[in-house]
Write a protein that holds these residues in place. Structure first.
Motif, short mmCIF file in Angstrom:
data_model
loop_
_atom_site.label_atom_id
_atom_site.label_comp_id
_atom_site.label_asym_id
_atom_site.label_seq_id
_atom_site.Cartn_x
_atom_site.Cartn_y
_atom_site.Cartn_z
N VAL A 143 13.86 -29.27 -2.21
CA VAL A 143 12.71 -28.80 -1.44
C VAL A 143 11.43 -28.97 -2.23
O VAL A 143 11.44 -28.96 -3.47
CB VAL A 143 12.88 -27.31 -1.01
CG1 VAL A 143 14.06 -27.13 -0.09
CG2 VAL A 143 12.97 -26.39 -2.20
N ASP A 144 10.34 -29.13 -1.48
CA ASP A 144 9.00 -29.18 -2.07
C ASP A 144 8.30 -27.90 -1.65
O ASP A 144 8.23 -27.57 -0.47
CB ASP A 144 8.26 -30.41 -1.55
CG ASP A 144 6.86 -30.53 -2.14
OD1 ASP A 144 6.69 -30.17 -3.32
OD2 ASP A 144 5.95 -30.98 -1.42
N VAL A 145 7.80 -27.16 -2.63
CA VAL A 145 7.13 -25.89 -2.35
C VAL A 145 5.63 -26.12 -2.40
O VAL A 145 5.10 -26.63 -3.40
CB VAL A 145 7.55 -24.81 -3.38
CG1 VAL A 145 6.93 -23.46 -3.01
CG2 VAL A 145 9.06 -24.70 -3.44
N ASP A 146 4.93 -25.76 -1.32
CA ASP A 146 3.48 -25.97 -1.28
C ASP A 146 2.73 -24.85 -1.99
O ASP A 146 3.35 -23.94 -2.56
CB ASP A 146 3.00 -26.16 0.17
CG ASP A 146 3.17 -24.91 1.03
OD1 ASP A 146 3.43 -23.82 0.47
OD2 ASP A 146 3.06 -25.03 2.27
N ASP A 147 1.40 -24.89 -1.93
CA ASP A 147 0.59 -23.91 -2.65
C ASP A 147 0.66 -22.50 -2.06
O ASP A 147 0.19 -21.55 -2.66
CB ASP A 147 -0.87 -24.38 -2.74
CG ASP A 147 -1.50 -24.58 -1.38
OD1 ASP A 147 -0.76 -24.66 -0.37
OD2 ASP A 147 -2.75 -24.68 -1.31
N LYS A 148 1.27 -22.36 -0.88
CA LYS A 148 1.43 -21.04 -0.25
C LYS A 148 2.83 -20.49 -0.47
O LYS A 148 3.16 -19.41 0.00
CB LYS A 148 1.13 -21.14 1.23
CG LYS A 148 -0.31 -21.49 1.51
CD LYS A 148 -0.54 -21.63 2.99
CE LYS A 148 -2.00 -21.97 3.21
NZ LYS A 148 -2.19 -23.10 4.09
N GLY A 149 3.70 -21.25 -1.14
CA GLY A 149 5.07 -20.80 -1.40
C GLY A 149 6.05 -21.14 -0.29
O GLY A 149 7.16 -20.62 -0.26
#
Length: 190
Positions: free
Chosen positions: A107-113
């Motif tokens: 998974v890729d986690v964005d800046d908002k989690g």
């Protein structure tokens, strides 16, 4: 005739008095009373021990597959992931691995989690997550992994009691582990 009746009554009274004074069989009676409790406790401890061991082995399966995938340097082959799944099955021995379902997900986690699935691979009936779907992360993991990649290793199996006396039915055991890729970049599935 009266003497005969008196003799019978006296002999019966003597017999009862003998039973009352005789304490030789007390231990046998006490053992007979406590035996069901001892057996119930013994079977319960044996089943509980087996459950704990299976739970720990399931944790090793989920953790080892996720860890091995997280060690890849940028790209990992589908056959290699399948080999990891097959090797992890042996960790469950001597317990059955027929119901062992495994999933590994990147998974890729964005800046908002928020974690978005890049790829996912299931094994032995384990349901892979759809590409592009979001995966819920534990709150502390979402905070620590912002703008990073994660590898998620999951394993589930059915636990069934050997003797369905203490535990009436089985249930599902499940473990999930989260790993950051070793080289701090995404890992693609080839």
């Amino acid at each position: 005739m009266i003497t005969l009746v008196v003799r019978i009554v006296l002999s019966f009274a003597f017999l009862l008095n003998g039973f009352r004074k005789n304490d030789r069989a007390v231990a046998a009676v006490e053992f007979a009373l406590i035996l069901p409790v001892l057996l119930f406790t013994y079977i319960g401890i044996a089943e509980s021990s087996r459950l704990i061991i299976m739970d720990r082995r399931l944790a090793v399966v989920a953790g080892s597959v996720g860890d091995l995938v997280a060690r890849a340097d940028g790209v990992i082959n589908r056959n290699t992931v399948d080999d990891y799944f097959e090797a992890a099955e042996f960790t469950m021995a001597p317990y059955p691995s027929a119901d062992l379902k495994q999933v590994v997900t990147s998974v890729d986690v964005d800046d908002k989690g928020v974690a978005t699935v890049e790829w996912s691979r299931g094994y032995n009936g384990g349901t892979a997550h759809a590409q592009g779907a979001t995966v819920a992360l534990p709150p502390h993991m979402a905070v620590q992994s912002k703008e990073k990649h994660l590898i998620i290793g999951e394993a589930t199996t059915e636990w069934r009691p050997i003797i369905e006396y203490v535990f009436q039915s089985g249930f599902t055991l499940s473990k999930t582990y989260y790993y950051r890729p070793r080289f701090d970049a995404g890992i693609s599935l080839n």
